[in-house]
Motif scaffolding. Sequence first.
Motif, PDB file in Angstrom:
ATOM      1  N   PRO A 112       2.362 -38.787 -17.931  1.00  0.00           N
ATOM      2  CA  PRO A 112       3.056 -37.513 -17.753  1.00  0.00           C
ATOM      3  C   PRO A 112       2.689 -36.526 -18.853  1.00  0.00           C
ATOM      4  O   PRO A 112       2.485 -36.920 -20.001  1.00  0.00           O
ATOM      5  CB  PRO A 112       4.540 -37.892 -17.841  1.00  0.00           C
ATOM      6  N   CYS A 113       2.589 -35.271 -18.488  1.00  0.00           N
ATOM      7  CA  CYS A 113       2.326 -34.217 -19.472  1.00  0.00           C
ATOM      8  C   CYS A 113       3.483 -34.164 -20.452  1.00  0.00           C
ATOM      9  O   CYS A 113       4.640 -34.351 -20.092  1.00  0.00           O
ATOM     10  CB  CYS A 113       2.179 -32.880 -18.759  1.00  0.00           C
ATOM     11  N   GLY A 114       3.177 -33.904 -21.723  1.00  0.00           N
ATOM     12  CA  GLY A 114       4.207 -33.879 -22.755  1.00  0.00           C
ATOM     13  C   GLY A 114       5.014 -32.600 -22.781  1.00  0.00           C
ATOM     14  O   GLY A 114       5.968 -32.479 -23.548  1.00  0.00           O
ATOM     15  N   GLU A 117       7.852 -27.851 -19.601  1.00  0.00           N
ATOM     16  CA  GLU A 117       7.714 -26.909 -18.499  1.00  0.00           C
ATOM     17  C   GLU A 117       6.615 -27.292 -17.515  1.00  0.00           C
ATOM     18  O   GLU A 117       6.336 -26.581 -16.579  1.00  0.00           O
ATOM     19  CB  GLU A 117       7.484 -25.492 -19.042  1.00  0.00           C
ATOM     20  N   CYS A 118       5.976 -28.446 -17.748  1.00  0.00           N
ATOM     21  CA  CYS A 118       4.886 -28.867 -16.871  1.00  0.00           C
ATOM     22  C   CYS A 118       5.277 -30.156 -16.148  1.00  0.00           C
ATOM     23  O   CYS A 118       5.783 -31.079 -16.759  1.00  0.00           O
ATOM     24  CB  CYS A 118       3.608 -29.082 -17.684  1.00  0.00           C
ATOM     25  N   ASP A 119       5.027 -30.195 -14.843  1.00  0.00           N
ATOM     26  CA  ASP A 119       5.442 -31.368 -14.062  1.00  0.00           C
ATOM     27  C   ASP A 119       4.281 -32.330 -13.791  1.00  0.00           C
ATOM     28  O   ASP A 119       4.403 -33.251 -13.001  1.00  0.00           O
ATOM     29  CB  ASP A 119       6.071 -30.928 -12.734  1.00  0.00           C
ATOM     30  N   SER A 120       3.140 -32.096 -14.425  1.00  0.00           N
ATOM     31  CA  SER A 120       1.980 -32.942 -14.154  1.00  0.00           C
ATOM     32  C   SER A 120       2.229 -34.388 -14.584  1.00  0.00           C
ATOM     33  O   SER A 120       2.753 -34.651 -15.658  1.00  0.00           O
ATOM     34  CB  SER A 120       0.754 -32.383 -14.889  1.00  0.00           C
ATOM     35  N   GLN A 121       1.820 -35.310 -13.739  1.00  0.00           N
ATOM     36  CA  GLN A 121       1.952 -36.742 -14.055  1.00  0.00           C
ATOM     37  C   GLN A 121       0.599 -37.339 -14.418  1.00  0.00           C
ATOM     38  O   GLN A 121       0.465 -38.536 -14.577  1.00  0.00           O
ATOM     39  CB  GLN A 121       2.529 -37.494 -12.844  1.00  0.00           C
ATOM     40  N   VAL A 137      -6.056 -34.607 -22.044  1.00  0.00           N
ATOM     41  CA  VAL A 137      -5.706 -33.230 -21.664  1.00  0.00           C
ATOM     42  C   VAL A 137      -4.935 -33.277 -20.358  1.00  0.00           C
ATOM     43  O   VAL A 137      -5.218 -34.098 -19.485  1.00  0.00           O
ATOM     44  CB  VAL A 137      -6.939 -32.304 -21.525  1.00  0.00           C
ATOM     45  N   CYS A 138      -3.967 -32.403 -20.232  1.00  0.00           N
ATOM     46  CA  CYS A 138      -3.183 -32.337 -19.003  1.00  0.00           C
ATOM     47  C   CYS A 138      -4.117 -32.004 -17.847  1.00  0.00           C
ATOM     48  O   CYS A 138      -4.984 -31.145 -17.967  1.00  0.00           O
ATOM     49  CB  CYS A 138      -2.086 -31.286 -19.127  1.00  0.00           C
ATOM     50  N   ALA A 139      -3.916 -32.689 -16.717  1.00  0.00           N
ATOM     51  CA  ALA A 139      -4.805 -32.500 -15.567  1.00  0.00           C
ATOM     52  C   ALA A 139      -4.492 -31.228 -14.792  1.00  0.00           C
ATOM     53  O   ALA A 139      -5.204 -30.883 -13.856  1.00  0.00           O
ATOM     54  CB  ALA A 139      -4.713 -33.708 -14.638  1.00  0.00           C
ATOM     55  N   GLY A 142      -4.464 -24.674 -16.423  1.00  0.00           N
ATOM     56  CA  GLY A 142      -3.525 -23.653 -16.836  1.00  0.00           C
ATOM     57  C   GLY A 142      -2.517 -24.178 -17.833  1.00  0.00           C
ATOM     58  O   GLY A 142      -1.900 -23.412 -18.554  1.00  0.00           O
ATOM     59  N   CYS A 143      -2.358 -25.479 -17.909  1.00  0.00           N
ATOM     60  CA  CYS A 143      -1.457 -26.062 -18.909  1.00  0.00           C
ATOM     61  C   CYS A 143      -2.275 -26.372 -20.168  1.00  0.00           C
ATOM     62  O   CYS A 143      -3.310 -27.024 -20.079  1.00  0.00           O
ATOM     63  CB  CYS A 143      -0.818 -27.342 -18.377  1.00  0.00           C
ATOM     64  N   PRO A 144      -1.849 -25.887 -21.314  1.00  0.00           N
ATOM     65  CA  PRO A 144      -2.647 -26.070 -22.528  1.00  0.00           C
ATOM     66  C   PRO A 144      -2.425 -27.402 -23.233  1.00  0.00           C
ATOM     67  O   PRO A 144      -2.946 -27.620 -24.329  1.00  0.00           O
ATOM     68  CB  PRO A 144      -2.187 -24.910 -23.415  1.00  0.00           C
ATOM     69  N   GLU A 145      -1.663 -28.307 -22.620  1.00  0.00           N
ATOM     70  CA  GLU A 145      -1.337 -29.559 -23.300  1.00  0.00           C
ATOM     71  C   GLU A 145      -2.598 -30.400 -23.526  1.00  0.00           C
ATOM     72  O   GLU A 145      -3.366 -30.671 -22.614  1.00  0.00           O
ATOM     73  CB  GLU A 145      -0.325 -30.349 -22.460  1.00  0.00           C
ATOM     74  N   HIS A 146      -2.783 -30.799 -24.743  1.00  0.00           N
ATOM     75  CA  HIS A 146      -3.889 -31.686 -25.090  1.00  0.00           C
ATOM     76  C   HIS A 146      -3.464 -32.476 -26.312  1.00  0.00           C
ATOM     77  O   HIS A 146      -2.664 -32.027 -27.110  1.00  0.00           O
ATOM     78  CB  HIS A 146      -5.180 -30.898 -25.364  1.00  0.00           C
TER      79      HIS A 146
HETATM   80 ZN   LIG Z   1       0.735 -30.076 -18.460  1.00  0.00          ZN
END
Ligand SMILES: [Zn+2]
Length: 178
Positions: A112-114, A117-121, A137-139, A142-146
């Motif tokens: 899951p994205c950390g 506000e992001c629901d990516s799993q 990195v978030c899949a 547009g999400c900057p999570e890494h």
């Molecule tokens: Zn994300």
Amino acid sequence: MQLVHKKVPREFLEMLPDGVKFIHRHGKEFLVVEELSCPNGHSLMAESVRIHDEPSIRIAVERPNGTGRIFIDAFWGSHAKLYDFLPAPSEDMIHIEARCATCGVSLSVERPCGRMECDSQKNFLFHLPGENNFVYVCAKLGCPEHSIVVGGVPQHLNKLISEINYFGYGEDEQFKGI
Ligand SMILES: [Zn+2]
Ligand SMILES: [Zn+2]
């Protein structure tokens, strides 16, 4: 795009893993990824496609009419990208499946994205040199999570590095995730 300067923790520099370099550019300092590979050991670096004058990180993406390639800025936290295709208006470019351009192995892992506000799993998992060193990195484009996970480096330091981002979430520049 202008790169913004963020401070790199000094402690991290002493433990800098292979595959990541510390550079000065225009009097400012940056971390740049210089070696990433797929789980099968193929390099993901594209020497001939340079962003900010450094080799980019190449991923292959499945598209309705075949395979496309996305080239990602190797400057940590930048998220700039180049595409070798023009997505069709109907195409979902938010949820992409990334593969190694050499062997086609999926780079996705269930994680899951950390970000709240992001629901990516899903995350993409890139291998740094060394057995226990990874970049996630978030899949979701547009999400900057890494995040960077370096074996032997204290968790708080890995976390500080992961927080280096030159753009926030939800800004309107398209395609700046990964
Ligand atoms: Zn994300
Ligand atoms: Zn491969």
